[in-house]
Enzyme design. Sequence first.
Site, PDB file in Angstrom:
ATOM      1  N   ASP A 165      87.521   1.515   2.213  1.00  0.00           N
ATOM      2  CA  ASP A 165      87.757   0.091   1.938  1.00  0.00           C
ATOM      3  C   ASP A 165      87.977  -0.551   3.313  1.00  0.00           C
ATOM      4  O   ASP A 165      89.109  -0.814   3.724  1.00  0.00           O
ATOM      5  CB  ASP A 165      89.001  -0.029   1.047  1.00  0.00           C
ATOM      6  N   CYS A 211      86.103  -6.842   1.673  1.00  0.00           N
ATOM      7  CA  CYS A 211      86.346  -8.138   1.040  1.00  0.00           C
ATOM      8  C   CYS A 211      85.719  -9.246   1.879  1.00  0.00           C
ATOM      9  O   CYS A 211      86.177 -10.383   1.876  1.00  0.00           O
ATOM     10  CB  CYS A 211      87.822  -8.364   0.750  1.00  0.00           C
ATOM     11  N   ASP A 267      95.581   5.453   7.579  1.00  0.00           N
ATOM     12  CA  ASP A 267      95.425   4.100   8.134  1.00  0.00           C
ATOM     13  C   ASP A 267      95.818   4.147   9.605  1.00  0.00           C
ATOM     14  O   ASP A 267      96.697   4.912   9.997  1.00  0.00           O
ATOM     15  CB  ASP A 267      96.293   3.081   7.390  1.00  0.00           C
ATOM     16  N   ASP A 316      93.110   7.438  13.199  1.00  0.00           N
ATOM     17  CA  ASP A 316      91.904   6.617  13.296  1.00  0.00           C
ATOM     18  C   ASP A 316      90.883   7.183  12.309  1.00  0.00           C
ATOM     19  O   ASP A 316      90.436   8.329  12.456  1.00  0.00           O
ATOM     20  CB  ASP A 316      91.385   6.683  14.735  1.00  0.00           C
TER      21      ASP A 316
HETATM   22  C1  LIG Z   1      90.980  -4.004   3.724  1.00  0.00           C
HETATM   23  S1  LIG Z   1      92.385  -3.220   4.354  1.00  0.00           S
HETATM   24  C2  LIG Z   1      92.600  -1.898   3.208  1.00  0.00           C
HETATM   25  C3  LIG Z   1      93.277  -2.301   1.929  1.00  0.00           C
HETATM   26  C4  LIG Z   1      93.711  -1.115   1.102  1.00  0.00           C
HETATM   27  N1  LIG Z   1      92.606  -0.249   0.767  1.00  0.00           N
HETATM   28  C5  LIG Z   1      94.414  -1.541  -0.176  1.00  0.00           C
HETATM   29  O1  LIG Z   1      93.825  -1.443  -1.253  1.00  0.00           O
HETATM   30  O2  LIG Z   1      95.570  -1.956  -0.100  1.00  0.00           O
HETATM   31  C6  LIG Z   1      91.744  -2.409   5.758  1.00  0.00           C
HETATM   32  C7  LIG Z   1      92.704  -1.446   6.436  1.00  0.00           C
HETATM   33  O3  LIG Z   1      91.956  -0.738   7.428  1.00  0.00           O
HETATM   34  C8  LIG Z   1      92.851  -0.379   8.451  1.00  0.00           C
HETATM   35  N2  LIG Z   1      92.072   0.046   9.622  1.00  0.00           N
HETATM   36  C9  LIG Z   1      91.509  -0.710  10.597  1.00  0.00           C
HETATM   37  N3  LIG Z   1      90.896   0.083  11.495  1.00  0.00           N
HETATM   38  C10 LIG Z   1      91.051   1.357  11.064  1.00  0.00           C
HETATM   39  C11 LIG Z   1      90.669   2.610  11.576  1.00  0.00           C
HETATM   40  N4  LIG Z   1      89.950   2.730  12.708  1.00  0.00           N
HETATM   41  N5  LIG Z   1      91.032   3.711  10.896  1.00  0.00           N
HETATM   42  C12 LIG Z   1      91.762   3.622   9.756  1.00  0.00           C
HETATM   43  N6  LIG Z   1      92.165   2.454   9.243  1.00  0.00           N
HETATM   44  C13 LIG Z   1      91.808   1.337   9.878  1.00  0.00           C
HETATM   45  C14 LIG Z   1      93.704  -1.610   8.628  1.00  0.00           C
HETATM   46  O4  LIG Z   1      94.918  -1.296   9.272  1.00  0.00           O
HETATM   47  C15 LIG Z   1      93.871  -2.080   7.179  1.00  0.00           C
HETATM   48  O5  LIG Z   1      95.077  -1.615   6.660  1.00  0.00           O
END
Ligand SMILES: C[S@@+](CC[C@H](N)C(=O)[O-])C[C@H]1O[C@@H](n2cnc3c(N)ncnc32)[C@H](O)[C@@H]1O
Length: 390
Positions: A263, A325, A137, A165
């Site tokens: 996700d 979502c 993350d 990233d």
């Molecule tokens: C919908 S949430 C994920 C929920 C998680 N899968 C769960 O079940 O608890 C999306 C996540 O993507 C992360 N995110 C945003 N940009 C990102 C990136 N470039 N690389 C990795 N993670 C990223 C956010 O910090 C956030 O925690």
Amino acid sequence: MNTAPNSPLPDAFIKFLNDNGLDPSIYTSTDSFPRYIRLKPGHEAKIGEIEAELQCKLNVVGWLPSFYSLPPDVQIANSKAYQEGKVYGIDAASGAAVQALNIAPGDHVLDLCAAPGAKLCMILDILGDSGSATGVDVARHRLAACRTMVQKYALGDRCRLLVADGTSFSLIPFRDSAASKLSNGSTLEKKIDVFKEWTSKRPWKERKRAAKAREVSPLQILEPELIFYGKHSGVIGCTRDELYQTVNDEELYACGYDKVLVDAECTHDGSIRHVQKFENWGWQTLQRRVLDAERTDDLTNLQFRLLSNGFRLLKAGGSLIYSTCSLTVAQNEEVIERFLLDNSSAELQEIVDFNTWPCKIGRIPKTLRFDPVTSQTSGLFVAKFTKLPL
Ligand SMILES: C[S@@+](CC[C@H](N)C(=O)[O-])C[C@H]1O[C@@H](n2cnc3c(N)ncnc32)[C@H](O)[C@@H]1O
């Protein structure tokens, strides 16, 4: 921002829904759809005890193993069952996204947007004592919360967590074959500087390295930062060079991950309980965080790049789930259409069991959409891909 007559939602949000072809009536059914919990494997005999503590009946969710529904007003956070790690608070649609991966014993699984970790915990529970899971993350504080969750449920053994990233993350899973391939190149001298058992107190050298990286580029993550690894995650005993070694795209067909979950970050508009929080946070915040068109354009690009990189890291014959979502077509069907045009080795797959699930088919055949009215769950889009051999 004005509020539409007879609706708790502000006009701008109603407009956002209309512009995206979404039916605002799903946002009025929050009180009628249940909450869900997932029972930690091994606690099946405790159901009666948990029901007595929560003072409600737990109804088996027939289409999803280990899931139970309960009335929407029951809070689980203060219960002993939750605090002692016997149950998880996770929506059934989220569980379906993980179930759709068909995780098998020994799989090496990548969760590219892992925090706060409800799906990662389910992945680890299914893996049990084989394979491995890599959680990535970009948000360090969120991944730290994920680490707390993994530890609370005693699931860390086969897990490693990296702040990185997801659009450029490149570390491969640590298979035995990959291990031997990588160790061939390492000298005995390098082997001295190997990862030892994980401790919350990071060695001075590590802290200095991380601080220096943040100093050089505070807003950019240069190298994945390993913030947790378990005893059988494959990290212990390898050197930094071994851990951080990457392979080219062709090699990933053989040594990539068996399963990948993307996700992706999204506007969360399908997560009705999340949208409701804006009533307290202020609808202006919703405007800024959800409705801003420029931000939404950036998001669809981010989603495309996360999906593309997740797919790059998949091995041939492996499976990838893309979920959000959000219920907008722009963040789902349009992202995967663009992705399929760009990736001739990607094939959209039918999700096994979907015909017993209470969901709709998306605008593209084989994709699924959960929503509160149809599914009695939070909103979620799910698509499954496989990688064809070269
Ligand atoms: C919908 S949430 C994920 C929920 C998680 N899968 C769960 O079940 O608890 C999306 C996540 O993507 C992360 N995110 C945003 N940009 C990102 C990136 N470039 N690389 C990795 N993670 C990223 C956010 O910090 C956030 O925690």
